[in-house]
Design a protein around this motif. Structure first.
Motif, mmCIF file in Angstrom:
data_model
loop_
_atom_site.group_PDB
_atom_site.id
_atom_site.type_symbol
_atom_site.label_atom_id
_atom_site.label_comp_id
_atom_site.label_asym_id
_atom_site.label_seq_id
_atom_site.Cartn_x
_atom_site.Cartn_y
_atom_site.Cartn_z
ATOM 1 N N TYR A 58 0.847 -1.185 0.000
ATOM 2 C CA TYR A 58 0.000 0.000 0.000
ATOM 3 C C TYR A 58 0.886 1.239 0.000
ATOM 4 C CZ TYR A 58 -3.464 3.453 1.337
ATOM 5 O OH TYR A 58 -4.280 4.548 1.358
ATOM 6 N N ARG A 59 0.517 2.202 -0.823
ATOM 7 C CA ARG A 59 1.171 3.505 -0.806
ATOM 8 C C ARG A 59 0.126 4.548 -1.166
ATOM 9 N NH1 ARG A 59 5.483 4.578 -5.074
ATOM 10 N NH2 ARG A 59 3.898 5.843 -6.045
ATOM 11 N N PHE A 60 -0.137 5.478 -0.278
ATOM 12 C CA PHE A 60 -1.123 6.518 -0.523
ATOM 13 C C PHE A 60 -0.774 7.260 -1.810
ATOM 14 C CE2 PHE A 60 -2.849 10.830 -0.057
ATOM 15 C CZ PHE A 60 -4.193 10.502 0.094
ATOM 16 N N GLY A 67 3.715 0.345 -5.349
ATOM 17 C CA GLY A 67 2.832 0.763 -4.274
ATOM 18 C C GLY A 67 1.554 1.332 -4.839
ATOM 19 N N ILE A 68 0.441 0.980 -4.210
ATOM 20 C CA ILE A 68 -0.868 1.401 -4.722
ATOM 21 C C ILE A 68 -1.819 1.621 -3.564
ATOM 22 C CG2 ILE A 68 -1.771 -0.954 -5.034
ATOM 23 C CD1 ILE A 68 -2.833 0.282 -7.834
ATOM 24 N N ASP A 69 -2.728 2.577 -3.707
ATOM 25 C CA ASP A 69 -3.743 2.754 -2.670
ATOM 26 C C ASP A 69 -5.046 2.090 -3.122
ATOM 27 O OD1 ASP A 69 -5.028 4.620 -4.373
ATOM 28 O OD2 ASP A 69 -4.350 6.348 -3.226
ATOM 29 N N THR A 136 -3.903 -1.244 3.890
ATOM 30 C CA THR A 136 -2.782 -0.416 4.345
ATOM 31 C C THR A 136 -1.722 -1.259 5.060
ATOM 32 O OG1 THR A 136 -3.959 0.136 6.380
ATOM 33 C CG2 THR A 136 -4.140 1.697 4.560
ATOM 34 N N SER A 137 -2.129 -2.357 5.672
ATOM 35 C CA SER A 137 -1.167 -3.153 6.434
ATOM 36 C C SER A 137 -0.551 -4.313 5.653
ATOM 37 C CB SER A 137 -1.829 -3.705 7.697
ATOM 38 O OG SER A 137 -2.909 -4.549 7.353
ATOM 39 N N GLN A 138 -1.304 -4.896 4.708
ATOM 40 C CA GLN A 138 -0.812 -6.093 4.024
ATOM 41 C C GLN A 138 -0.782 -5.975 2.504
ATOM 42 O OE1 GLN A 138 -2.366 -9.804 5.579
ATOM 43 N NE2 GLN A 138 -2.965 -8.751 7.462
ATOM 44 N N GLY A 139 -1.064 -4.800 1.970
ATOM 45 C CA GLY A 139 -1.057 -4.628 0.524
ATOM 46 C C GLY A 139 -2.280 -5.264 -0.118
ATOM 47 N N VAL A 140 -2.174 -5.571 -1.402
ATOM 48 C CA VAL A 140 -3.304 -6.137 -2.137
ATOM 49 C C VAL A 140 -3.593 -7.538 -1.618
ATOM 50 C CG1 VAL A 140 -4.148 -6.865 -4.405
ATOM 51 C CG2 VAL A 140 -2.860 -4.713 -4.176
ATOM 52 N N MET A 141 -4.847 -7.751 -1.257
ATOM 53 C CA MET A 141 -5.239 -9.012 -0.634
ATOM 54 C C MET A 141 -6.748 -9.209 -0.735
ATOM 55 S SD MET A 141 -5.073 -7.895 3.410
ATOM 56 C CE MET A 141 -5.752 -9.431 3.974
#
Length: 160
Positions: A58-60, A67-69, A136-141
């Motif tokens: 995750y990246r705002f 990184g992706i929001d 935000t904590s584990q990315g794409v899931m």
């Protein structure tokens, strides 16, 4: 392998509907038509999206595999898998399509959460009370709507 090909072929035949369908580009640059009301075909595309992006951090404001929001992931996913251009932000995405009740969710619906006083989160419903999103904590899931955190944060859903 032959059985899988036949299954995919049947699913694509079932993509015909009275609602307009949208072209999507597959990884080999051929065109495939998938209607968002064809749950099985939509699920295949969404699981492929998960496979391609799983674990991306995750990246705002992020819009790449570095990184992706959450709203960027939804926008890029719909563009890639369904050829549908969505607005970039969660606030704009919550204003498109039609409202749908939680009990009537189907694959491809956008699900929204209030995660803070003014913070919102969006994901894509994939069926069986699960949704695909950039955490935000584990990315794409994939997460469950029945998870105690997401259950209390659930806000609304929209169907495109």
């Amino acid at each position: 392998m032959k059985v899988l090909f036949v299954l995919v072929f049947i699913l694509l035949l079932n993509a015909c509907s009275s609602e307009p369908s949208r072209d999507i580009s597959s990884t080999n640059n051929s065109k495939v038509t998938v209607a968002l009301d064809n749950a099985a075909a939509v699920k295949i595309q969404l699981m492929q999206l998960h496979s391609e992006w799983k674990g991306t951090p995750y990246r705002f404001g992020g819009m790449s595999k570095r990184g992706i929001d959450c709203s960027g992931f939804v926008a890029l996913g719909f563009k890639d898998k369904f050829g549908i251009t969505l607005p970039r932000t969660t606030d704009e995405q919550r204003s498109i399509g039609q409202s749908v009740s939680k009990s009537q969710l189907r694959e491809g619906d956008l699900v929204f959460f209030k995660t803070g006083w003014s913070t919102r989160h969006v994901g894509i419903y994939i069926g069986n009370h699960q949704f695909l999103h950039a955490s935000t904590s584990q990315g794409v899931m994939i997460s469950s709507l029945n998870n105690s955190y997401w259950k209390q944060k659930y806000w609304l859903a929209r169907r495109l």
